[in-house]
Design a protein around this motif. Sequence first.
Motif, mmCIF file in Angstrom:
data_model
loop_
_atom_site.group_PDB
_atom_site.id
_atom_site.type_symbol
_atom_site.label_atom_id
_atom_site.label_comp_id
_atom_site.label_asym_id
_atom_site.label_seq_id
_atom_site.Cartn_x
_atom_site.Cartn_y
_atom_site.Cartn_z
ATOM 1 N N PHE A 272 0.828 -1.203 0.000
ATOM 2 C CA PHE A 272 0.000 0.000 0.000
ATOM 3 C C PHE A 272 0.864 1.257 0.000
ATOM 4 N N THR A 273 1.900 1.279 0.828
ATOM 5 C CA THR A 273 2.802 2.436 0.893
ATOM 6 C C THR A 273 3.515 2.650 -0.436
ATOM 7 N N GLU A 274 3.979 1.572 -1.049
ATOM 8 C CA GLU A 274 4.649 1.680 -2.348
ATOM 9 C C GLU A 274 3.688 2.223 -3.403
ATOM 10 N N HIS A 275 2.441 1.759 -3.366
ATOM 11 C CA HIS A 275 1.425 2.238 -4.317
ATOM 12 C C HIS A 275 1.205 3.744 -4.137
ATOM 13 N N CYS A 276 1.111 4.192 -2.898
ATOM 14 C CA CYS A 276 0.896 5.618 -2.625
ATOM 15 C C CYS A 276 2.087 6.453 -3.089
ATOM 16 N N LEU A 277 3.295 5.973 -2.841
ATOM 17 C CA LEU A 277 4.481 6.698 -3.278
ATOM 18 C C LEU A 277 4.542 6.790 -4.797
ATOM 19 N N LYS A 278 4.232 5.703 -5.468
ATOM 20 C CA LYS A 278 4.289 5.664 -6.931
ATOM 21 C C LYS A 278 3.324 6.660 -7.548
#
Length: 275
Positions: A246-252
């Motif tokens: 989820f965090t990686e998705h938000c950063l991307k």
Amino acid sequence: MKTKAKEILIKTRRRLFGPNIGNNISTFQGNGLDFAELKEYTYGEDVRKINWKVTARQQKPYVNVFNEERELNIVAGFCVSGSIWFGSVRQKQEVMAEILALLGFAALKNSDRFSSLFFDEGLVRRFKPSKSPNTVYAALEEALGLEVLGRKGDVNAFADWLLHAVRERSIVLLIGDFLESVDLSLLAARHELYAIVVRDRFEESPELWGEYDLLDPVSGRHHRLDLDEGTLAAWRRELAEHDRRFTEHCLKHRVGTTKIYTDEDPFLKLRELLK
């Protein structure tokens, strides 16, 4: 108005309209359309405003500064699910309600339009954009009074609904526990998007050993489980991996995000998020 709603209203208004201005949540900045000037980049500023041509020429980062040409449209999305009926300190539902009130009063203080929406698998309630404190009062009472047990939340359906329903570019803040996999890419491409994750520390790291009869707050079904350290360790790993993705998705996709636990002061986390 119920006692709990009054307590939250007094608390949030005091934090945002009290005499100590330095402690207030920063006003929403948004993306202005009227270019004002260039200035040297300072840590914490929005990297999307970097002027790359000037940066390359000067060999140090510069950002575009804009004047806001119009008021901002602030949209708060309350993700309704049976899973928010839980908390070892305070219920997640209550913390989410307080966050909603803080965002509403922050918007009004900045003279922006504020609207709120409640969504499970479909639209539950919608409060239209307004600059009146009454819209915050009504939304807070709705958030605290909702019967959430037995409801299944669908953040992906919510994001898709917002994509088609909110035409004007807005600042959209989704409030929920985000226990399911989500795709916020399209909504983030159209709006300035924030995901505010509300969790309880016990659900992330439960300490239960033995046989328990557990109630699923979404389906309403009872489950008889024999819990041991191996089972709990597997749950912690699975949830940690879910949160990492989820965090990686938000950063991307440039989605601002923060996690607020039920034993924390939401005001402090929101102040950091909205700087």
